[in-house]
Write a protein that holds these residues in place. Sequence first.
Motif, mmCIF file in Angstrom:
data_model
loop_
_atom_site.group_PDB
_atom_site.id
_atom_site.type_symbol
_atom_site.label_atom_id
_atom_site.label_comp_id
_atom_site.label_asym_id
_atom_site.label_seq_id
_atom_site.Cartn_x
_atom_site.Cartn_y
_atom_site.Cartn_z
ATOM 1 N N GLU A 190 0.561 -1.045 0.109
ATOM 2 C CA GLU A 190 -0.314 -0.290 0.113
ATOM 3 C C GLU A 190 1.157 0.733 -0.061
ATOM 4 N N ALA A 191 0.992 2.400 -1.251
ATOM 5 C CA ALA A 191 2.175 2.852 -0.945
ATOM 6 C C ALA A 191 1.135 4.384 -0.302
ATOM 7 N N ASP A 192 2.034 4.645 0.385
ATOM 8 C CA ASP A 192 2.242 6.291 1.012
ATOM 9 C C ASP A 192 3.937 6.834 1.398
ATOM 10 N N VAL A 193 3.372 7.792 1.838
ATOM 11 C CA VAL A 193 4.190 8.653 2.075
ATOM 12 C C VAL A 193 5.803 8.275 2.520
ATOM 13 N N HIS A 194 5.619 7.208 3.627
ATOM 14 C CA HIS A 194 6.590 6.638 4.647
ATOM 15 C C HIS A 194 7.510 5.761 3.225
ATOM 16 N N LEU A 195 6.645 4.760 1.998
ATOM 17 C CA LEU A 195 6.979 3.853 1.754
ATOM 18 C C LEU A 195 8.450 4.599 0.944
ATOM 19 N N VAL A 196 7.000 5.870 0.302
ATOM 20 C CA VAL A 196 8.260 6.593 -0.831
ATOM 21 C C VAL A 196 9.864 7.016 0.001
ATOM 22 N N GLY A 197 9.752 7.021 1.780
ATOM 23 C CA GLY A 197 11.089 7.322 1.850
ATOM 24 C C GLY A 197 11.380 6.013 1.733
ATOM 25 N N THR A 198 10.752 5.561 2.107
ATOM 26 C CA THR A 198 11.884 3.976 2.241
ATOM 27 C C THR A 198 12.271 3.672 0.882
ATOM 28 N N LEU A 199 11.557 3.512 -0.041
ATOM 29 C CA LEU A 199 12.093 3.447 -1.706
ATOM 30 C C LEU A 199 13.228 4.368 -1.962
ATOM 31 N N LEU A 200 12.807 5.978 -1.828
ATOM 32 C CA LEU A 200 14.251 6.535 -2.173
ATOM 33 C C LEU A 200 15.671 6.500 -1.148
ATOM 34 N N SER A 201 15.458 5.733 -0.337
ATOM 35 C CA SER A 201 17.164 5.212 0.660
ATOM 36 C C SER A 201 17.786 3.757 -0.468
ATOM 37 N N LEU A 202 17.370 3.228 -0.610
ATOM 38 C CA LEU A 202 17.066 2.251 -1.118
ATOM 39 C C LEU A 202 17.708 2.713 -2.809
ATOM 40 N N ASN A 203 17.452 3.604 -2.815
ATOM 41 C CA ASN A 203 17.470 3.827 -4.600
ATOM 42 C C ASN A 203 18.977 3.341 -5.351
ATOM 43 N N LYS A 204 19.732 3.772 -4.922
ATOM 44 C CA LYS A 204 21.153 3.426 -5.073
ATOM 45 C C LYS A 204 21.497 1.592 -5.237
ATOM 46 N N ALA A 205 20.515 1.031 -4.493
ATOM 47 C CA ALA A 205 21.199 -0.172 -4.477
ATOM 48 C C ALA A 205 19.934 -0.895 -5.473
ATOM 49 N N MET A 206 18.803 -0.218 -5.879
ATOM 50 C CA MET A 206 17.634 -0.636 -6.639
ATOM 51 C C MET A 206 18.027 -1.338 -8.430
ATOM 52 N N PRO A 207 17.968 -2.523 -8.382
ATOM 53 C CA PRO A 207 18.194 -2.912 -9.676
ATOM 54 C C PRO A 207 17.455 -2.474 -10.621
ATOM 55 N N GLU A 208 17.827 -1.864 -11.889
ATOM 56 C CA GLU A 208 16.793 -1.853 -13.368
ATOM 57 C C GLU A 208 15.689 -2.552 -13.068
ATOM 58 N N THR A 209 15.645 -3.620 -12.777
ATOM 59 C CA THR A 209 14.271 -4.188 -13.195
ATOM 60 C C THR A 209 13.292 -3.687 -12.588
ATOM 61 N N THR A 210 13.323 -3.602 -10.684
ATOM 62 C CA THR A 210 12.683 -2.516 -9.891
ATOM 63 C C THR A 210 12.699 -0.839 -10.706
ATOM 64 N N LYS A 211 13.421 -0.343 -10.638
ATOM 65 C CA LYS A 211 13.507 0.542 -10.554
ATOM 66 C C LYS A 211 12.447 1.984 -11.541
ATOM 67 N N GLU A 212 12.148 0.945 -12.156
ATOM 68 C CA GLU A 212 10.566 1.337 -13.423
ATOM 69 C C GLU A 212 9.143 1.384 -12.321
ATOM 70 N N THR A 213 8.986 -0.119 -11.501
ATOM 71 C CA THR A 213 7.902 -0.471 -10.511
ATOM 72 C C THR A 213 7.888 0.822 -9.353
ATOM 73 N N ALA A 214 9.122 1.231 -8.551
ATOM 74 C CA ALA A 214 8.935 2.134 -7.897
ATOM 75 C C ALA A 214 8.986 3.702 -8.368
ATOM 76 N N ARG A 215 9.028 3.725 -9.324
ATOM 77 C CA ARG A 215 8.809 5.472 -9.462
ATOM 78 C C ARG A 215 7.189 5.423 -10.101
ATOM 79 N N ALA A 216 6.337 4.353 -10.210
ATOM 80 C CA ALA A 216 5.339 4.029 -10.945
ATOM 81 C C ALA A 216 4.715 4.254 -9.114
ATOM 82 N N VAL A 217 4.613 3.731 -7.667
ATOM 83 C CA VAL A 217 4.539 3.712 -7.049
ATOM 84 C C VAL A 217 4.703 4.916 -6.180
#
Length: 464
Positions: A190-217
């Motif tokens: 369930e997407a919310d502000v806090h999940l976005v913060g977590t995703l941003l902290s993982l941004n550099k470690a995120m594989p390319e296959t996940t980045k598009e999904t993360a951007r959509a979230v």
Amino acid sequence: MTTESNDVTAPGAPRTDGQGSDTRDEAAKIHAQVSSAQVPAPLPVAVQAVASGAVPAEGQPADAAAEAATTPGPAGTSTTAVSPADERLRRWRLVLGGEAADGTGCALSGRDAAMDGALTALYGRGDGKGQAGKERSAGLGASAPSVARWLGDIRTYFPSSVVQVMQRDAIDRLGLSTLLLEPEMLEAVEADVHLVGTLLSLNKAMPETTKETARAVVRKVVEDLEKRLATRTRATLTGALDRSARINRPRHHDIDWNRTISANLKHYLPEYRTIVPERLVGYGRASRSVKKEVVLCIDQSGSMAASVVYASVFGAVLASMRSIDTRLVVFDTAVVDLTDQLDDPVDVLFGTQLGGGTDINRALAYCQSQITRPAETVMVLISDLYEGGIRHEMLKRVAAMKASGVQFVTLLALSDEGAPAYDREHAAALAALGAPAFACTPDLFPEVMAAAIEKRPLPIPDPV
């Protein structure tokens, strides 16, 4: 509160027929607590929701949870009539977590048993101790299939606001951050502000296959925030810009009576008990040219994640207004100017790097160098003020900017998270310079900016 005639006592409370005994008094006390659903704090939000009746009983849909404690189930649903005493036992059984120690003697089945399993997977049972004093830990494993099933379960059994809290607890308590690097997991949460913060902290470690999904979230959350905040922000600041453009020959409906009276007090006529104004002060109308400059300087240390998300959304809204020239700068020990990405707040967010140290002095030095019209500039520093740079230089820069005419605003947080942790010594030093530091909710932010634009006192909320 009126006590029921059958004197139902709380789960596990001893019963006695003697009058005035300590045992009966204690039972009555616990009974009153159960009846009003007052659960001892602190408890996880999800458990509090169960205890208060915000989570429906079996046979009620999850999206009716908010009304479950006070209204019957929807027409056409098969709900089983449950006495108030049995319902209280059910809630306490879910709160206490089962086994003999809970004292309820209440067995769960069906939906309630599944809900109990979801709570146990995250929070464990009881006080965290098993038999013979052994530690009992939460049972949610770090495998993607089991977590995905659990995420589906909690969305079935709990309302959306509780689901978001449970997700944050799972990430914090069970170390599930790495699982968010998998596209399948991101689609389940369930997407919310806090999940976005977590995703941003993982941004550099995120594989390319996940980045598009993360951007959509992230985009979904950002678009929801813009819908909520943009219209009111534009309306509030447009009014402030109009009022800040003073004219001396206003039409009647454009007269600023407070400023007109203040400017003409020397023309007060005691015999008539009135003021005869020689000079009218009125509101102008903001033209399409730039009237104000706003600099948002955002601390991107890990503790400021929610503030970074909200500030990026507000930055995009301000940048869309022609009368405001907006600049957005993020910093840790380095300084990054993201102004050229303000047309898309998602790009701004993925341009941040949450975590690391803090050098407020360096960030303020950069922002100061970008100010061209001090008297028409609002400088907003969003930081918890834990300075890793040169403290006295930071304070000197703030004093210099205020002396040049800059409206300086310090926000300890820009979020709905309540009272933040911050450096009280630095906050006191800024207050002494006439730049009080305070936490600000997203709903209050437009009013704060309007006050700064009009150069009137800021609407500082009362301390919690």
